[in-house]
Design a protein around this motif. Sequence first.
Motif, PDB file in Angstrom:
ATOM      1  N   SER A   1       4.877  24.498 -61.086  1.00 52.92           N
ATOM      2  CA  SER A   1       5.131  23.117 -60.675  1.00 52.92           C
ATOM      3  C   SER A   1       5.481  23.123 -59.201  1.00 52.92           C
ATOM      4  CB  SER A   1       6.298  22.538 -61.472  1.00 52.92           C
ATOM      5  OG  SER A   1       6.009  22.546 -62.840  1.00 52.92           O
ATOM      6  N   THR A   2       4.919  22.183 -58.458  1.00 56.52           N
ATOM      7  CA  THR A   2       5.204  22.114 -57.026  1.00 56.52           C
ATOM      8  C   THR A   2       5.957  20.841 -56.647  1.00 56.52           C
ATOM      9  OG1 THR A   2       3.015  21.164 -56.638  1.00 56.52           O
ATOM     10  CG2 THR A   2       3.233  23.553 -56.382  1.00 56.52           C
ATOM     11  N   ASN A   3       5.925  19.849 -57.500  1.00 57.25           N
ATOM     12  CA  ASN A   3       6.651  18.602 -57.244  1.00 57.25           C
ATOM     13  C   ASN A   3       8.016  18.727 -57.915  1.00 57.25           C
ATOM     14  OD1 ASN A   3       7.295  16.017 -56.494  1.00 57.25           O
ATOM     15  ND2 ASN A   3       6.082  15.051 -58.093  1.00 57.25           N
ATOM     16  N   LEU A   4       8.954  19.359 -57.218  1.00 61.40           N
ATOM     17  CA  LEU A   4      10.230  19.727 -57.818  1.00 61.40           C
ATOM     18  C   LEU A   4      11.354  18.766 -57.468  1.00 61.40           C
ATOM     19  CD1 LEU A   4      10.227  23.557 -57.064  1.00 61.40           C
ATOM     20  CD2 LEU A   4       9.491  22.413 -59.157  1.00 61.40           C
ATOM     21  N   ILE A   5      12.266  18.635 -58.398  1.00 61.75           N
ATOM     22  CA  ILE A   5      13.521  17.939 -58.137  1.00 61.75           C
ATOM     23  C   ILE A   5      14.487  19.015 -57.669  1.00 61.75           C
ATOM     24  CG2 ILE A   5      15.428  16.677 -59.179  1.00 61.75           C
ATOM     25  CD1 ILE A   5      13.245  15.554 -61.144  1.00 61.75           C
ATOM     26  N   THR A   6      14.942  18.888 -56.440  1.00 54.55           N
ATOM     27  CA  THR A   6      15.843  19.890 -55.870  1.00 54.55           C
ATOM     28  C   THR A   6      17.203  19.263 -55.598  1.00 54.55           C
ATOM     29  OG1 THR A   6      15.113  19.407 -53.616  1.00 54.55           O
ATOM     30  CG2 THR A   6      13.941  21.154 -54.792  1.00 54.55           C
ATOM     31  N   PHE A   7      18.167  20.124 -55.399  1.00 54.99           N
ATOM     32  CA  PHE A   7      19.537  19.685 -55.146  1.00 54.99           C
ATOM     33  C   PHE A   7      20.043  20.329 -53.865  1.00 54.99           C
ATOM     34  CE2 PHE A   7      18.784  19.669 -59.723  1.00 54.99           C
ATOM     35  CZ  PHE A   7      19.045  18.341 -60.020  1.00 54.99           C
ATOM     36  N   LYS A   8      21.046  19.706 -53.275  1.00 53.83           N
ATOM     37  CA  LYS A   8      21.712  20.225 -52.075  1.00 53.83           C
ATOM     38  C   LYS A   8      23.086  20.750 -52.475  1.00 53.83           C
ATOM     39  CE  LYS A   8      18.656  18.793 -49.015  1.00 53.83           C
ATOM     40  NZ  LYS A   8      17.970  19.630 -48.088  1.00 53.83           N
TER      41      LYS A   8
ATOM     42  N   GLU B   1       7.781  31.472 -50.718  1.00 56.78           N
ATOM     43  CA  GLU B   1       6.840  32.087 -49.775  1.00 56.78           C
ATOM     44  C   GLU B   1       7.374  31.894 -48.370  1.00 56.78           C
ATOM     45  OE1 GLU B   1       2.874  30.609 -50.164  1.00 56.78           O
ATOM     46  OE2 GLU B   1       2.705  31.250 -52.246  1.00 56.78           O
ATOM     47  N   ASN B   2       7.419  32.967 -47.612  1.00 57.29           N
ATOM     48  CA  ASN B   2       7.927  32.936 -46.228  1.00 57.29           C
ATOM     49  C   ASN B   2       9.308  32.294 -46.146  1.00 57.29           C
ATOM     50  OD1 ASN B   2       5.488  34.085 -45.306  1.00 57.29           O
ATOM     51  ND2 ASN B   2       4.539  32.074 -45.278  1.00 57.29           N
ATOM     52  N   GLY B   3      10.141  32.556 -47.134  1.00 55.74           N
ATOM     53  CA  GLY B   3      11.507  32.050 -47.141  1.00 55.74           C
ATOM     54  C   GLY B   3      11.671  30.623 -47.631  1.00 55.74           C
ATOM     55  N   LYS B   4      10.576  29.926 -47.892  1.00 52.52           N
ATOM     56  CA  LYS B   4      10.628  28.523 -48.319  1.00 52.52           C
ATOM     57  C   LYS B   4      10.282  28.399 -49.802  1.00 52.52           C
ATOM     58  CE  LYS B   4      10.856  27.173 -43.930  1.00 52.52           C
ATOM     59  NZ  LYS B   4      12.069  26.821 -43.316  1.00 52.52           N
ATOM     60  N   LEU B   5      10.950  27.472 -50.462  1.00 54.63           N
ATOM     61  CA  LEU B   5      10.655  27.185 -51.867  1.00 54.63           C
ATOM     62  C   LEU B   5       9.319  26.465 -51.945  1.00 54.63           C
ATOM     63  CD1 LEU B   5      11.721  27.103 -54.841  1.00 54.63           C
ATOM     64  CD2 LEU B   5      12.581  24.818 -54.283  1.00 54.63           C
ATOM     65  N   VAL B   6       8.368  27.017 -52.701  1.00 52.88           N
ATOM     66  CA  VAL B   6       7.045  26.395 -52.828  1.00 52.88           C
ATOM     67  C   VAL B   6       6.751  25.908 -54.239  1.00 52.88           C
ATOM     68  CG1 VAL B   6       6.023  27.622 -50.883  1.00 52.88           C
ATOM     69  CG2 VAL B   6       5.876  28.613 -53.180  1.00 52.88           C
ATOM     70  N   GLY B   7       7.527  26.381 -55.206  1.00 53.00           N
ATOM     71  CA  GLY B   7       7.278  25.963 -56.580  1.00 53.00           C
ATOM     72  C   GLY B   7       8.234  26.608 -57.545  1.00 53.00           C
ATOM     73  N   GLN B   8       7.967  26.339 -58.816  1.00 53.96           N
ATOM     74  CA  GLN B   8       8.795  26.885 -59.884  1.00 53.96           C
ATOM     75  C   GLN B   8       7.923  27.031 -61.119  1.00 53.96           C
ATOM     76  OE1 GLN B   8      13.016  25.578 -60.713  1.00 53.96           O
ATOM     77  NE2 GLN B   8      11.932  24.361 -62.224  1.00 53.96           N
ATOM     78  N   ILE B   9       8.121  28.099 -61.836  1.00 49.03           N
ATOM     79  CA  ILE B   9       7.406  28.293 -63.104  1.00 49.03           C
ATOM     80  C   ILE B   9       8.442  28.307 -64.212  1.00 49.03           C
ATOM     81  CG2 ILE B   9       7.375  30.817 -62.977  1.00 49.03           C
ATOM     82  CD1 ILE B   9       4.233  29.409 -64.063  1.00 49.03           C
ATOM     83  N   SER B  10       8.141  27.597 -65.269  1.00 52.84           N
ATOM     84  CA  SER B  10       9.058  27.518 -66.399  1.00 52.84           C
ATOM     85  C   SER B  10       8.402  28.129 -67.630  1.00 52.84           C
ATOM     86  CB  SER B  10       9.418  26.054 -66.687  1.00 52.84           C
ATOM     87  OG  SER B  10       8.276  25.364 -67.169  1.00 52.84           O
ATOM     88  N   GLN B  11       9.178  28.281 -68.663  1.00 53.06           N
ATOM     89  CA  GLN B  11       8.627  28.788 -69.912  1.00 53.06           C
ATOM     90  C   GLN B  11       7.551  27.841 -70.443  1.00 53.06           C
ATOM     91  OE1 GLN B  11      11.967  29.473 -72.540  1.00 53.06           O
ATOM     92  NE2 GLN B  11      12.510  31.379 -71.517  1.00 53.06           N
TER      93      GLN B  11
END
Length: 154
Positions: free
Chosen positions: A29-36, A129-139
């Motif tokens: 998934s690349t359209n992630l909900i992120t938190f600060k 990738e290159n220190g930046k969050l690009v996505g997430q894989i889940s079960q």
Amino acid sequence: MGIKSFLASRKNQQNTCVDLPIKVSDYMSTNLITFKSEELIEKVIDSLIKNRISGGPVVNDEHELIGIISEGDCIKQISESRYHNLPMENNTVEKCMVKNVETIDGNMNIFDAANKFLESKRRRFPIVENGKLVGQISQKDILKAALALKGHTW
């Protein structure tokens, strides 16, 4: 009279698995909900519930991964707050997020990623990738990949 084979000659069969998407990056998934890190836990809990997710990555202003927060982390914070009779309104993500986050490579084979999920007992892995969050894989992404690849690789 002998048994006849109804199969055609197998000399010119092509390998159909070459073009199949089998990398983690094909299913992440690349359209992630992120938190600060400075966000309040109550806001995170609200976001988890509204978006029907069980956790998410924590990023800084440069979109670098600095942690991960989950429902379990929030529940632990609620429990400790109630046990010590302390208000929750000042609790931030930074206080309860997991800072030592294990990531996986987007070029990893999806079946190797499935095995990593089994070994680690985690529900999600961020991809950096290159220190930046690009996505997430889940079960769940692994399950989707397994259904999509069914019959092609098994």
